[in-house]
Design a protein around this motif. Sequence first.
Motif, short mmCIF file in Angstrom:
data_model
loop_
_atom_site.label_atom_id
_atom_site.label_comp_id
_atom_site.label_asym_id
_atom_site.label_seq_id
_atom_site.Cartn_x
_atom_site.Cartn_y
_atom_site.Cartn_z
N UNK A 1 -13.98 -2.05 5.58
CA UNK A 1 -13.04 -2.80 6.48
C UNK A 1 -11.66 -2.53 5.79
N UNK A 2 -11.17 -2.90 4.75
CA UNK A 2 -9.92 -2.98 4.22
C UNK A 2 -9.74 -1.62 3.26
N UNK A 3 -10.77 -0.75 3.30
CA UNK A 3 -10.55 0.58 2.27
C UNK A 3 -10.54 1.85 2.83
N UNK A 4 -11.72 2.49 2.98
CA UNK A 4 -11.81 3.88 3.15
C UNK A 4 -11.76 4.14 4.90
N UNK A 5 -11.92 3.00 5.65
CA UNK A 5 -11.56 3.02 7.23
C UNK A 5 -10.19 2.90 7.40
N UNK A 6 -9.59 1.73 6.85
CA UNK A 6 -8.34 1.05 7.19
C UNK A 6 -7.24 2.10 6.71
N UNK A 7 -7.18 2.22 5.30
CA UNK A 7 -5.94 2.71 4.91
C UNK A 7 -5.55 4.15 5.39
N UNK A 8 -6.63 5.06 5.34
CA UNK A 8 -6.15 6.41 6.11
C UNK A 8 -5.55 6.23 7.33
N UNK A 9 -6.27 5.27 8.18
CA UNK A 9 -5.65 5.10 9.49
C UNK A 9 -4.28 4.55 9.68
N UNK A 10 -4.07 3.29 8.68
CA UNK A 10 -2.62 2.90 8.68
C UNK A 10 -1.49 3.60 8.14
N UNK A 11 -2.07 4.58 7.37
CA UNK A 11 -0.94 5.68 6.64
C UNK A 11 -0.73 6.71 7.75
N UNK A 12 -1.68 6.97 8.88
CA UNK A 12 -1.34 8.17 9.72
C UNK A 12 -0.95 7.92 11.00
N UNK A 13 -1.99 6.82 11.59
CA UNK A 13 -1.49 6.59 12.94
C UNK A 13 -0.15 5.98 13.56
N UNK A 14 0.42 4.99 12.51
CA UNK A 14 1.70 4.78 12.75
C UNK A 14 2.73 5.83 13.03
N UNK A 15 2.72 6.85 12.18
CA UNK A 15 3.63 8.00 12.28
C UNK A 15 3.46 8.77 13.59
N UNK A 16 2.04 8.67 14.03
CA UNK A 16 1.71 9.65 15.27
C UNK A 16 2.39 8.61 16.52
N UNK A 17 1.94 7.25 16.64
CA UNK A 17 2.21 6.52 17.84
C UNK A 17 2.75 5.34 17.57
N UNK A 18 3.78 5.21 16.57
CA UNK A 18 4.41 3.88 16.45
C UNK A 18 3.73 2.81 15.99
N UNK A 19 4.49 1.51 16.52
CA UNK A 19 3.65 0.35 16.26
C UNK A 19 2.50 0.33 16.83
N UNK A 20 2.20 1.04 17.87
CA UNK A 20 0.67 0.89 18.42
C UNK A 20 -0.48 1.40 17.37
N UNK A 21 0.18 2.45 16.60
CA UNK A 21 -0.88 2.82 15.63
C UNK A 21 -1.07 1.82 14.51
N UNK A 22 -0.28 0.88 14.36
CA UNK A 22 -0.55 -0.24 13.24
C UNK A 22 -1.66 -1.02 13.89
N UNK A 23 -1.49 -1.31 14.98
CA UNK A 23 -2.65 -2.14 15.77
C UNK A 23 -3.95 -1.47 15.98
N UNK A 24 -4.13 -0.45 16.26
CA UNK A 24 -5.27 0.51 16.40
C UNK A 24 -5.88 0.67 15.11
N UNK A 25 -5.06 0.92 14.03
CA UNK A 25 -5.67 1.00 12.60
C UNK A 25 -6.76 -0.11 12.31
N UNK A 26 -6.13 -1.45 12.40
CA UNK A 26 -7.00 -2.61 12.57
C UNK A 26 -8.25 -2.59 13.24
N UNK A 27 -8.15 -2.40 14.49
CA UNK A 27 -9.10 -2.27 15.40
C UNK A 27 -10.20 -1.38 14.86
N UNK A 28 -9.80 -0.03 14.64
CA UNK A 28 -10.71 0.99 14.02
C UNK A 28 -11.56 0.61 12.74
N UNK A 29 -10.92 0.12 11.91
CA UNK A 29 -11.60 -0.31 10.75
C UNK A 29 -12.73 -1.72 11.07
#
Length: 458
Positions: free
Chosen positions: A396-424
């Motif tokens: 939940x807060x490791x191998x699913x979340x950390x890669x997502x929160x490091x990459x998605x905000x770069x691609x889609x801005x603050x929306x990527x921050x939100x999507x990272x949590x939902x995916x994890x």
Amino acid sequence: MQKRNQHLDLLDPNLRSLLPRLAIPSVVGLSILALQQLLNAIFVGALGAQAIAAVSMTMPIVVLVAAAGEGIGIGAASLISRHLGAGNEFEAGRGASTALALAAPIGVIMTVGLLLGVRGTFIALGASPTILPIALNYATTLLLGSTLMLLNIVSGFIVRAEGNTRFSMWVMLGAFMLNTVLDPVLIFLLDLGVRGAALATLLSQIAAISLYIAYFSRRRGLVLIRMSQASLRVDRIRELAFIGAPATMTSVLSALAGMFLCGAAARFGDEFIAAVGIAVRILTIGALPITGFCIGSQAVLGFGWGARDFARVLKVTKFMLSITVALSIAYSTAVVVFVQPLVRLFSDNDKVIDIAVPTCIVFHLFFGLYGIQSVMTTVLQSLGRVRLSAVVSLARQGYLFIPAVLSLPVISGFSGVLVSQAIAELGAGMIALFVMFRQFAELRRGDRHIQPGSESAP
């Protein structure tokens, strides 16, 4: 008899009565902790957006300190409950004494290391010039109590593993009441600001450890705590650490995830850090009672496993799932429905509110699965299934979340921050479901094929 009557019979066949009596004090205790965090945030929020952003940036560091305590505590609780189930009170006491003997020096080392590196940590997280001095005021005071925090966490796990969850509840209630009184006095009356909030928490930690010291020194527990029987042999420390390692890693990754989350939000401004901090606090408030229910039930799981009663372990697990899934779904629904007034409890800044509302909604979309994650993590820890426990707890807060929160905000801005949590959250829930069905099958096979007294296990 008077001492033992304080503890519940872990062999009671009426689980519908036993588990609530064990778990409700833990739920109340951790709910009190959540309420304490809520009140602290409300008091600090009155100081402005920068103050609550600064405190939010400190939270991952606090989680990192708690990680060590939770790892030692969970390892000790698993050993204690299984040894009690097998009828070996001496080894249960040895495990508890060893855990406390390890906690103190680890706390001192962590305190020194964190105090030396706290400024650099905040700068690396992207703290602005307006936030940095406030965060340092809060963190330097709070971190002085790191050793006390570790000892309190480990002591609580020991007491709950004996089946005396009510005592740990009263300790947390007393600490909360003291903190509630001290917060407004130190923050506003004495004009200490965020440092006053940290000092109030520190004083409440001192009060809590004093109660635990009295409990152990007066031998109110089932296991005897003596530093003379603490075993610092490498094999014993390894056993304790091996069981608690997934919990420690989960908390460490939680701290790192919080840091990365703050760092990702910091790109967009102070208001975004404050908004994310609010959403995380609301999420934590919902998670703590569920975690409390699981912690309170852990003693029955470990006791049943030690007694080789696999049918009882399976029955306890199913009952826990029915409660925690219902709680997590109900909480996530309530947050989505009442998100506006909830957010306004923490801030009256319109921009912060506008950002925090959708953030809270997205963060809670799949929170209904958290009950499954929490139960399966607790079950696997109680049974000593370290590798599977790591697979579930680190998702939940490791191998699913950390890669997502490091990459998605770069691609889609603050929306990527939100999507990272939902995916994890969604991915971790699916993993927990898969492991749950596998574990159920193994427990059923164990109940059919393993005879009493056998040394093998599923």
